[in-house]
Each structure stands twice: as structure tokens, then as C-alpha cells.
Design a protein around this motif. Structure first.
Motif, mmCIF file in Angstrom:
data_model
loop_
_atom_site.group_PDB
_atom_site.id
_atom_site.type_symbol
_atom_site.label_atom_id
_atom_site.label_comp_id
_atom_site.label_asym_id
_atom_site.label_seq_id
_atom_site.Cartn_x
_atom_site.Cartn_y
_atom_site.Cartn_z
ATOM 1 N N THR A 47 23.273 -49.243 -7.073
ATOM 2 C CA THR A 47 22.712 -50.528 -7.500
ATOM 3 C C THR A 47 23.848 -51.534 -7.668
ATOM 4 O O THR A 47 25.021 -51.158 -7.724
ATOM 5 C CB THR A 47 21.900 -50.389 -8.809
ATOM 6 N N ILE A 48 23.476 -52.797 -7.755
ATOM 7 C CA ILE A 48 24.448 -53.881 -7.947
ATOM 8 C C ILE A 48 24.125 -54.592 -9.257
ATOM 9 O O ILE A 48 22.963 -54.832 -9.574
ATOM 10 C CB ILE A 48 24.412 -54.867 -6.766
ATOM 11 N N ILE A 49 25.174 -54.914 -10.009
ATOM 12 C CA ILE A 49 25.026 -55.628 -11.280
ATOM 13 C C ILE A 49 25.807 -56.930 -11.173
ATOM 14 O O ILE A 49 26.941 -56.950 -10.694
ATOM 15 C CB ILE A 49 25.574 -54.790 -12.447
ATOM 16 N N PHE A 66 34.033 -55.250 -15.458
ATOM 17 C CA PHE A 66 32.936 -54.346 -15.800
ATOM 18 C C PHE A 66 33.470 -52.939 -16.031
ATOM 19 O O PHE A 66 34.475 -52.540 -15.441
ATOM 20 C CB PHE A 66 31.925 -54.278 -14.654
ATOM 21 N N SER A 67 32.752 -52.176 -16.842
ATOM 22 C CA SER A 67 33.076 -50.766 -17.034
ATOM 23 C C SER A 67 31.819 -50.019 -17.451
ATOM 24 O O SER A 67 30.901 -50.593 -18.039
ATOM 25 C CB SER A 67 34.174 -50.600 -18.081
ATOM 26 N N ILE A 68 31.790 -48.736 -17.099
ATOM 27 C CA ILE A 68 30.721 -47.849 -17.567
ATOM 28 C C ILE A 68 31.209 -47.285 -18.890
ATOM 29 O O ILE A 68 32.242 -46.609 -18.938
ATOM 30 C CB ILE A 68 30.442 -46.719 -16.562
ATOM 31 N N ILE A 69 30.490 -47.576 -19.973
ATOM 32 C CA ILE A 69 30.976 -47.151 -21.288
ATOM 33 C C ILE A 69 30.262 -45.917 -21.836
ATOM 34 O O ILE A 69 30.761 -45.297 -22.765
ATOM 35 C CB ILE A 69 30.953 -48.306 -22.317
ATOM 36 N N PHE A 77 28.975 -41.135 -11.220
ATOM 37 C CA PHE A 77 28.989 -42.506 -10.731
ATOM 38 C C PHE A 77 30.310 -43.192 -11.060
ATOM 39 O O PHE A 77 31.023 -42.796 -11.971
ATOM 40 C CB PHE A 77 27.830 -43.295 -11.359
ATOM 41 N N ASP A 78 30.598 -44.222 -10.294
ATOM 42 C CA ASP A 78 31.764 -45.054 -10.574
ATOM 43 C C ASP A 78 31.359 -46.495 -10.285
ATOM 44 O O ASP A 78 30.272 -46.758 -9.773
ATOM 45 C CB ASP A 78 32.960 -44.626 -9.721
ATOM 46 N N ILE A 79 32.258 -47.407 -10.592
ATOM 47 C CA ILE A 79 31.948 -48.829 -10.486
ATOM 48 C C ILE A 79 33.116 -49.534 -9.816
ATOM 49 O O ILE A 79 34.267 -49.164 -10.050
ATOM 50 C CB ILE A 79 31.661 -49.384 -11.909
ATOM 51 N N GLU A 80 32.817 -50.500 -8.938
ATOM 52 C CA GLU A 80 33.887 -51.283 -8.331
ATOM 53 C C GLU A 80 33.404 -52.704 -8.091
ATOM 54 O O GLU A 80 32.222 -52.945 -7.874
ATOM 55 C CB GLU A 80 34.409 -50.645 -7.046
ATOM 56 N N SER A 81 34.351 -53.630 -8.138
ATOM 57 C CA SER A 81 34.038 -55.050 -7.992
ATOM 58 C C SER A 81 33.625 -55.392 -6.572
ATOM 59 O O SER A 81 34.086 -54.793 -5.612
ATOM 60 C CB SER A 81 35.246 -55.905 -8.363
ATOM 61 N N ILE A 82 32.763 -56.378 -6.499
ATOM 62 C CA ILE A 82 32.405 -57.012 -5.242
ATOM 63 C C ILE A 82 33.028 -58.395 -5.304
ATOM 64 O O ILE A 82 33.197 -58.960 -6.379
ATOM 65 C CB ILE A 82 30.871 -57.110 -5.092
ATOM 66 N N LYS A 120 29.267 -52.392 -19.404
ATOM 67 C CA LYS A 120 29.787 -53.494 -20.205
ATOM 68 C C LYS A 120 30.403 -54.543 -19.280
ATOM 69 O O LYS A 120 31.191 -54.204 -18.399
ATOM 70 C CB LYS A 120 30.855 -52.943 -21.153
ATOM 71 N N ALA A 121 30.026 -55.807 -19.473
ATOM 72 C CA ALA A 121 30.639 -56.943 -18.783
ATOM 73 C C ALA A 121 31.439 -57.697 -19.835
ATOM 74 O O ALA A 121 30.887 -58.190 -20.814
ATOM 75 C CB ALA A 121 29.580 -57.847 -18.165
ATOM 76 N N GLU A 122 32.762 -57.779 -19.620
ATOM 77 C CA GLU A 122 33.660 -58.357 -20.626
ATOM 78 C C GLU A 122 34.547 -59.402 -19.967
ATOM 79 O O GLU A 122 35.105 -59.162 -18.903
ATOM 80 C CB GLU A 122 34.510 -57.242 -21.226
ATOM 81 N N ASP A 123 34.651 -60.575 -20.607
ATOM 82 C CA ASP A 123 35.561 -61.575 -20.048
ATOM 83 C C ASP A 123 36.993 -61.234 -20.455
ATOM 84 O O ASP A 123 37.239 -60.352 -21.269
ATOM 85 C CB ASP A 123 35.157 -63.002 -20.426
ATOM 86 N N GLU A 124 37.950 -61.925 -19.854
ATOM 87 C CA GLU A 124 39.360 -61.636 -20.105
ATOM 88 C C GLU A 124 39.982 -62.590 -21.112
ATOM 89 O O GLU A 124 41.193 -62.670 -21.237
ATOM 90 C CB GLU A 124 40.133 -61.660 -18.787
#
Length: 175
Positions: A47-49, A66-69, A77-82, A120-124
């Protein structure tokens, strides 16, 4: 100035307005369960978030990571930026939009069931602001197995007396 003469001087002053990290990332809603089969190819997208942050896209305040918490105890599963995008919000502001894909990092074969990840979506910015979303993943079984007879074993011979009455049980078969 005593003669009434006026003197003027002009200086150009540049003012740079810095963005304050006052916006929390907003994650696009996710509807239902992301359905995949147990034969999903390795590293294929589940899926895409997507999340947006109204802070300045050119500062850390508007950059989202983003991270899977939780929920990934088996590391399926893993997560990577688009590639991130910047969208016009108005003529003077920009809104940053970031997307990630969740993908299978191991074979999902024989891992049929429902999984719930918290992403989790977190700004910098400092201090960072964040939002979380639950991502439900449903791994569907594929009908890839033939039934197997358990009893009787193969090449089993059944003997029936010739005077058996109609409706007599002969054998019970289990599969």
C-alpha cells in the motif's frame, strides 16, 4: 536643516521571515484493509501512504519522514520513500507532500492473516511534530493445495461380503 531644507536617505532592507514549526503532518485517510495474496512478489508494494505538512516545504519543518512504529514484530514489511512533491497552496506558500510505500521484505507464503501496522509521519522541525495512522494488511490465502486423503492409505483393498444389505457402511474416508 535650519533653512527648511529637507534631506532624505533611502536604504533597501531585506526581511527574511522564518517558518515556525506550527503545523502537524496530516496523513491521508486509509480505507479498509490492504488486500494482498500470500504469493505477493518479494519487495512488491502492499500500500501507499501520503502525508502533507503546511509548514514551508523548503525547511525541515515541512519535510516528512515515515517509520513503522508497531505491529511489524515478524519483520514482514518495510517502508521506503517515494519521490516527494511540492504542491501550490497559494501564490506565496508551498505545501509539502510526501509518500511512502509499504512493501513485503520477506515471502508472505504461509503467513495468511490480518496484520495491523502503526505508521508514524514526523516532520524534521524542532521540536518535531508527528501523526500516526493504523494500516491494516490482509494476506489472503491462495487455493494452491489439493486435498490429501488421510484414510484409507493408498492401495488399500476393501472386502465386502456379497450378502451385505443395502445402506451398510463400508468404509469411512478422511481427507
Amino acid at each position: 536643516f535650519s533653512t527648511g531644507e529637507s534631506r532624505k536617505a533611502f536604504e533597501r532592507i531585506y526581511v527574511k521571515i522564518l517558518d515556525v514549526n506550527d503545523e502537524t503532518p496530516i496523513i491521508d485517510p486509509i480505507n479498509g484493509c490492504a488486500m494482498v495474496t500470500e504469493f505477493l512478489p518479494l519487495r512488491d508494494t502492499v500500500t501507499i501512504i501520503t502525508a502533507k505538512d503546511k509548514d514551508d516545504a523548503n525547511t525541515p519543518n515541512g519535510k516528512i519522514k515515515f517509520s513503522i512504529i508497531s505491529g511489524n514484530d515478524q519483520d514482514l514489511f518495510d517502508i521506503e520513500s517515494i519521490k516527494p512533491m511540492t504542491l501550490p497552496l497559494s501564490s506565496s506558500n508551498l505545501i509539502s507532500e510526501s509518500s511512502v510505500r509499504i512493501f513485503s521484505q520477506v515471502s508472505l507464503r504461509m503467513r495468511v492473516g490480518n496484520y495491523s501496522l502503526t505508521v508514524k509521519a514526523e516532520d524534521e522541525g524542532f521540536p518535531p511534530r508527528f501523526a500516526t495512522v493504523n494500516v491494516d494488511i490482509c494476506i489472503i490465502d491462495v487455493n494452491d493445495k489439493n486435498p490429501v486423503f488421510i484414510y484409507p492409505p493408498s492401495n488399500f483393498t476393501i472386502k465386502i461380503p456379497e450378502n451385505s444389505t443395502l445402506g451398510t457402511n463400508i468404509i469411512q474416508v478422511n481427507a
